[in-house]
Write an enzyme that holds these catalytic residues in place. Structure first.
Site, PDB file in Angstrom:
ATOM      1  N   GLY A  12      34.824  11.993  56.797  1.00 59.36           N
ATOM      2  CA  GLY A  12      35.181  12.669  58.051  1.00 59.36           C
ATOM      3  C   GLY A  12      34.852  14.149  58.015  1.00 59.36           C
ATOM      4  O   GLY A  12      35.443  14.957  58.742  1.00 59.36           O
ATOM      5  N   GLY A  13      33.872  14.508  57.190  1.00 56.97           N
ATOM      6  CA  GLY A  13      33.573  15.919  56.927  1.00 56.97           C
ATOM      7  C   GLY A  13      33.081  16.715  58.123  1.00 56.97           C
ATOM      8  O   GLY A  13      33.228  17.942  58.127  1.00 56.97           O
ATOM      9  N   GLY A  15      34.160  16.235  61.259  1.00 59.54           N
ATOM     10  CA  GLY A  15      35.141  16.133  62.346  1.00 59.54           C
ATOM     11  C   GLY A  15      35.827  17.454  62.624  1.00 59.54           C
ATOM     12  O   GLY A  15      35.498  18.485  62.011  1.00 59.54           O
ATOM     13  N   ILE A  17      38.836  18.777  61.975  1.00 57.51           N
ATOM     14  CA  ILE A  17      39.397  19.532  60.842  1.00 57.51           C
ATOM     15  C   ILE A  17      38.501  19.391  59.613  1.00 57.51           C
ATOM     16  O   ILE A  17      38.458  20.295  58.769  1.00 57.51           O
ATOM     17  CB  ILE A  17      40.866  19.116  60.549  1.00 57.51           C
ATOM     18  CG1 ILE A  17      41.565  20.207  59.754  1.00 57.51           C
ATOM     19  CG2 ILE A  17      40.972  17.762  59.826  1.00 57.51           C
ATOM     20  CD1 ILE A  17      41.605  21.561  60.383  1.00 57.51           C
ATOM     21  N   GLY A  18      37.752  18.266  59.537  1.00 55.60           N
ATOM     22  CA  GLY A  18      36.861  18.052  58.392  1.00 55.60           C
ATOM     23  C   GLY A  18      35.864  19.194  58.224  1.00 55.60           C
ATOM     24  O   GLY A  18      35.528  19.586  57.103  1.00 55.60           O
ATOM     25  N   LYS A 137      49.879   6.686  59.670  1.00 53.61           N
ATOM     26  CA  LYS A 137      49.983   7.518  58.455  1.00 53.61           C
ATOM     27  C   LYS A 137      51.126   7.003  57.570  1.00 53.61           C
ATOM     28  O   LYS A 137      51.015   6.998  56.340  1.00 53.61           O
ATOM     29  CB  LYS A 137      50.196   8.985  58.829  1.00 53.61           C
ATOM     30  CG  LYS A 137      48.933   9.643  59.393  1.00 53.61           C
ATOM     31  CD  LYS A 137      49.121  11.121  59.689  1.00 53.61           C
ATOM     32  CE  LYS A 137      47.843  11.698  60.286  1.00 53.61           C
ATOM     33  NZ  LYS A 137      47.955  13.111  60.643  1.00 53.61           N
ATOM     34  N   ARG A 141      50.923   5.776  53.620  1.00 57.98           N
ATOM     35  CA  ARG A 141      51.803   6.236  52.522  1.00 57.98           C
ATOM     36  C   ARG A 141      52.507   5.050  51.859  1.00 57.98           C
ATOM     37  O   ARG A 141      52.668   5.025  50.641  1.00 57.98           O
ATOM     38  CB  ARG A 141      52.852   7.220  53.056  1.00 57.98           C
ATOM     39  CG  ARG A 141      52.281   8.593  53.350  1.00 57.98           C
ATOM     40  CD  ARG A 141      53.400   9.626  53.384  1.00 57.98           C
ATOM     41  NE  ARG A 141      52.953  10.882  53.953  1.00 57.98           N
ATOM     42  CZ  ARG A 141      53.695  11.986  53.995  1.00 57.98           C
ATOM     43  NH1 ARG A 141      54.917  11.975  53.510  1.00 57.98           N
ATOM     44  NH2 ARG A 141      53.235  13.095  54.538  1.00 57.98           N
TER      45      ARG A 141
END
Ligand code: NAP
Length: 319
Positions: A12-13, A15, A17-18, A137, A141
């Site tokens: 996801g680099g 994206g 935030i990526g 999420k 976890r």
């Protein structure tokens, strides 16, 4: 500062935030004999809009691996020689991470995995487990707790991105936001309740700080932020930097809750945002102490409200 003693692979680099996380990792550099790579789709790698960014990154030494995140062979090949995996996958592909983490657990080299979090604290208090946007999420976890024994994971909990918080989203203006062009703000209740924020560039800086401090970061959900402020302090900062008074409207929190319910009922893509804005307004981004210090970062290392408002005012003046 010393370069990073790992080979790192990022999902996801490119994206939202990526981009910040990949840029920060590339600026920190990998030490000799190590590499920094992104795993991306053919369509992203050949997307003309992404070429300027990809070329800049390639010139900084980034390796680009193309493949399909749902193809175990592609991922297993990409993991060869990798020590750390940083996932920045978007909300619609969060559950794909369970297979990616399992493959990491079975790889010969991956030791450390950052699942895609970089947001609201999904285990803040007893109410967090029932919030709809947290469900995927939380499942990731839970999978890690039950199934992953060798690879260590780090969750970077940043709270809301101040950069995104500063806009007024069409159709859901009542949940709060700011419009620099029309000098208009909408705040929840009186706008005097504090919220903890992180700027998007600081998210990248914080991932690098976690990578530099493995003993503090491995196996932890790190609570980090750039600063704490209130929606009305943001209005005052905008007024200071634009030199004019802004028009502010006030939405009672019950109105946000009612709107949130309606949006979920009609499966609106804006429902999750309304829930998150409500959670932030209710104070669930606040801590007695953050983990910034454990990562070696003091207030002077983080962006300030003035920095981020300045960037928003500067961007609006170019439109
Ligand atoms: N704190 C906040 O205010 C806030 C705000 C927004 C997001 N977030 C969090 O930040 C994280 C990343 O979100 P984002 O908004 O940055 O994500 P995004 O821009 O929507 O997507 C990130 C990347 O995920 C990859 N991706 C998306 N769909 C895919 C698919 N179906 N198959 C394979 N790859 C796919 C793409 O990778 P490539 O680049 O390789 O194409 C894409 O660029 C999430 O955990 C999200 O909850 C937090």
């Amino acid at each position: 500062m010393a370069s990073l003693p790992f080979s790192i692979l990022i999902f996801g680099g490119t994206g939202a935030i990526g981009k910040h996380i990949t840029s920060a990792i590339l600026s920190a550099k990998a030490s000799s004999g190590h590499s920094i790579s992104i795993f991306t789709s053919e369509s992203t790698a050949s997307n003309p809009d992404k070429q300027p960014l990809l070329s800049t990154w390639k010139s900084q030494g980034l390796r680009i691996i193309t493949g399909d995140i749902s193809d175990a062979d592609d991922v297993t090949r990409a993991y060869e020689g990798v020590d750390v995996v940083v996932s920045c996958l978007g909300r619609n592909s969060l559950l794909a991470q369970t297979d990616l983490i399992k493959l990491a657990e079975n790889s010969a080299t991956v030791q450390w995995f950052f699942p895609s979090e970089y947001g609201t604290d999904i285990e803040y208090d007893a109410s967090s487990k029932d919030e709809k946007p947290h469900q995927n999420k939380l499942k990731v976890r839970e999978f890690i707790r039950n199934e992953i024994h060798r690879v260590q994971c780090t969750y970077l909990v940043t709270g809301p991105y101040i950069d995104m918080y500063l806009s007024l989203v069409p159709g859901v203006e009542a949940i709060g936001g700011y419009d620099v062009g029309s000098r208009k703000a909408v705040v929840v209740n009186s706008g005097d309740d504090a919220v903890g924020f992180t700027s998007m560039p600081d998210v990248g800086k914080l991932v690098v700080a976690a990578l530099r401090n493995p003993s503090e970061a491995k196996g932890k959900a790190l609570k980090v932020q750039s600063f704490v402020t209130t929606p009305m302090e943001i209005v005052r900062e905008f007024e200071k930097q634009t030199g004019v008074e802004w028009t502010t409207s006030y939405t009672p929190i019950q109105e946000v809750r009612d709107l949130e319910k309606q949006l979920w009922e009609k499966s609106s893509p804006l429902a999750a945002l309304a829930t998150l804005r409500r959670i932030w307004a209710e104070g669930r981004t606040l801590y007695e102490q953050t983990d910034n210090k454990k990562l070696g970062l003091g207030p002077g290392d983080m962006e300030t409200l003035s920095d981020v408002v300045g960037r928003a005012v500067g961007a609006a003046s170019k439109l």
